[in-house]
Design a protein around this motif. Structure first.
Motif, PDB file in Angstrom:
ATOM      1  N   THR A 141       0.837  -1.201   0.000  1.00 53.90           N
ATOM      2  CA  THR A 141       0.000   0.000   0.000  1.00 53.90           C
ATOM      3  C   THR A 141       0.878   1.260   0.000  1.00 53.90           C
ATOM      4  OG1 THR A 141      -1.677  -1.268   1.160  1.00 53.90           O
ATOM      5  CG2 THR A 141      -1.924   1.120   1.194  1.00 53.90           C
ATOM      6  N   ASP A 163      -7.476  -4.015  -2.498  1.00 51.92           N
ATOM      7  CA  ASP A 163      -7.484  -4.803  -1.263  1.00 51.92           C
ATOM      8  C   ASP A 163      -8.798  -4.498  -0.558  1.00 51.92           C
ATOM      9  OD1 ASP A 163      -7.230  -6.071   1.131  1.00 51.92           O
ATOM     10  OD2 ASP A 163      -5.402  -5.050   1.776  1.00 51.92           O
ATOM     11  N   ARG A 221      -8.891  -6.572   3.745  1.00 53.40           N
ATOM     12  CA  ARG A 221      -8.533  -6.067   5.083  1.00 53.40           C
ATOM     13  C   ARG A 221      -9.348  -4.806   5.375  1.00 53.40           C
ATOM     14  NH1 ARG A 221      -4.649  -2.916   7.260  1.00 53.40           N
ATOM     15  NH2 ARG A 221      -3.633  -2.489   5.270  1.00 53.40           N
ATOM     16  N   GLN A 227      -6.941   3.415   4.418  1.00 54.80           N
ATOM     17  CA  GLN A 227      -5.504   3.733   4.355  1.00 54.80           C
ATOM     18  C   GLN A 227      -5.157   4.388   3.009  1.00 54.80           C
ATOM     19  OE1 GLN A 227      -3.174   0.138   4.775  1.00 54.80           O
ATOM     20  NE2 GLN A 227      -1.217   1.213   4.846  1.00 54.80           N
ATOM     21  N   ASP A 274      -3.605  -1.561  -5.774  1.00 47.98           N
ATOM     22  CA  ASP A 274      -3.136  -2.218  -4.547  1.00 47.98           C
ATOM     23  C   ASP A 274      -3.900  -3.541  -4.421  1.00 47.98           C
ATOM     24  OD1 ASP A 274      -1.860  -2.497  -2.075  1.00 47.98           O
ATOM     25  OD2 ASP A 274      -3.443  -1.432  -0.987  1.00 47.98           O
TER      26      ASP A 274
HETATM   27 MG   LIG Z   1      -1.813  -3.013   2.145  1.00 46.55          MG
END
Ligand SMILES: [Mg+2]
Ligand SMILES: Nc1nc2c(ncn2[C@@H]2O[C@H](COP(=O)(O)OP(=O)(O)OP(=O)(O)O)[C@@H](O)[C@H]2O)c(=O)[nH]1
Length: 290
Positions: free
Chosen positions: A100, A124, A127, A133, A176
């Protein structure tokens, strides 16, 4: 554990003849430094011959011969998104290697004069905090992040990001992905789906799969590369955490054993802590100087 450069320094630091036991210890140091057993034996055999021919080989000459012998195996590549085309760079790797962070660094790197219309795809979706993020990185950098809900299909995110870029006359999608090596079947299935979508949406020759490898991981990094290469095919490696003193020779062994070049190197947590991979510099640092 001492780095390869430190081991070589102490091995060469002792006043001793370049005899059989010296070359044996040199082979061991190279194997422990992730150069790979077969390569280490071959290199040291060559080196032994050279040292015998020039009876006066100095310490620096030994290191120089070593660097010269390693260089032809260390492949590198640089990625250049073509103007007016849709490029997709899919960032892969096991948990926590720095995927990331690398996506954010690369987005900034390409946006600043190397590509038009750079977007990040938050593939992603596995998660919980991953999407958030990336959203924070995107906000800080002023770069658009294409995101769906947590738990949604990552291939659909890649599809949307690529469609958006194409609709704007081309650009670069940095995607990502979730790190899940421990569950190989799942990983293969999910990645292969993203891979099919990305391959169909990117222009010819503009789709690259980039494997992120933690520079402090030893021989396990080669195994990771083998698994991902077998699953979807890897075009280039990105080495992260190169600022750590525990870095090893994994980029070398991946290049030598799998013929996968290294493209970029990450050396810190700041967005600017990324650079184009330089084989000669990498080997000079790996082997060290006398
Ligand atoms: Mg990551
Ligand atoms: N020192 C240093 N730390 C780094 C570097 N790259 C990433 N990190 C740190 O490594 C940690 C993990 O980074 P992430 O980018 O979240 O890793 P990831 O591969 O996306 O992790 P998952 O999504 O959980 O698989 C963070 O604390 C980063 O700041 C680097 O080049 N140097």
């Amino acid at each position: 554990m001492a780095s390869l450069a430190e081991k070589l320094k102490s091995l060469l630091g002792i006043a001793r003849p370049f005899d059989e036991s010296f070359f044996e210890e040199l082979t061991d140091a190279l194997i422990e430094g992730d150069i790979g057993a077969k390569t280490a034996v071959e290199l040291v055999d060559e080196l032994e011959k050279t040292c015998r021919q020039k009876c006066t080989a100095s310490r620096e000459a030994v290191l120089e011969s070593l660097r010269d012998a390693l260089l032809p195996y260390m492949r590198s590549t640089e990625l250049k998104p073509e103007a007016g085309k849709t490029s997709i760079y899919l960032v892969l790797g096991v948990n926590g290697v720095g995927k990331t962070t690398t996506v954010a660094k690369l987005a900034r790197f390409f946006r600043d004069g190397r590509a038009k219309n750079v977007v990040i795809a938050a593939c992603d979706t596995f998660r919980a905090a991953a999407i958030e993020q990336l959203a924070i990185h995107g906000e800080r950098l002023g770069i658009r992040v294409i995101m769906h809900q947590h738990g949604s299909d990552p291939a659909a995110v890649a599809f949307d990001a690529a469609a958006s870029v194409s609709a704007h006359g081309g650009g670069l999608v940095l995607a990502d992905t979730a790190g899940r090596l421990h569950n190989k079947e799942n990983l293969i299935h999910e990645l292969q789906k993203i891979d099919r979508v990305a391959a169909s949406k990117a222009d010819a020759g503009c789709y690259k799969k980039l494997l992120v490898v933690d520079a402090t991981t030893g021989q396990n990094a080669l195994r990771q590369a083998e698994v991902f290469h077998e699953a979807v095919g890897v075009d280039a490696v990105i080495l992260t955490k190169y600022d750590s003193t525990a870095r090893g020779g994994s980029a070398f062994s991946i290049s030598k054993e799998l013929s996968i070049p290294a493209a970029y190197i990450g050396f810190g947590e700041k967005y600017s802590d990324i650079g184009v991979f330089n084989p000669a510099q990498y080997l000079a640092e790996l082997v060290g100087s006398a």
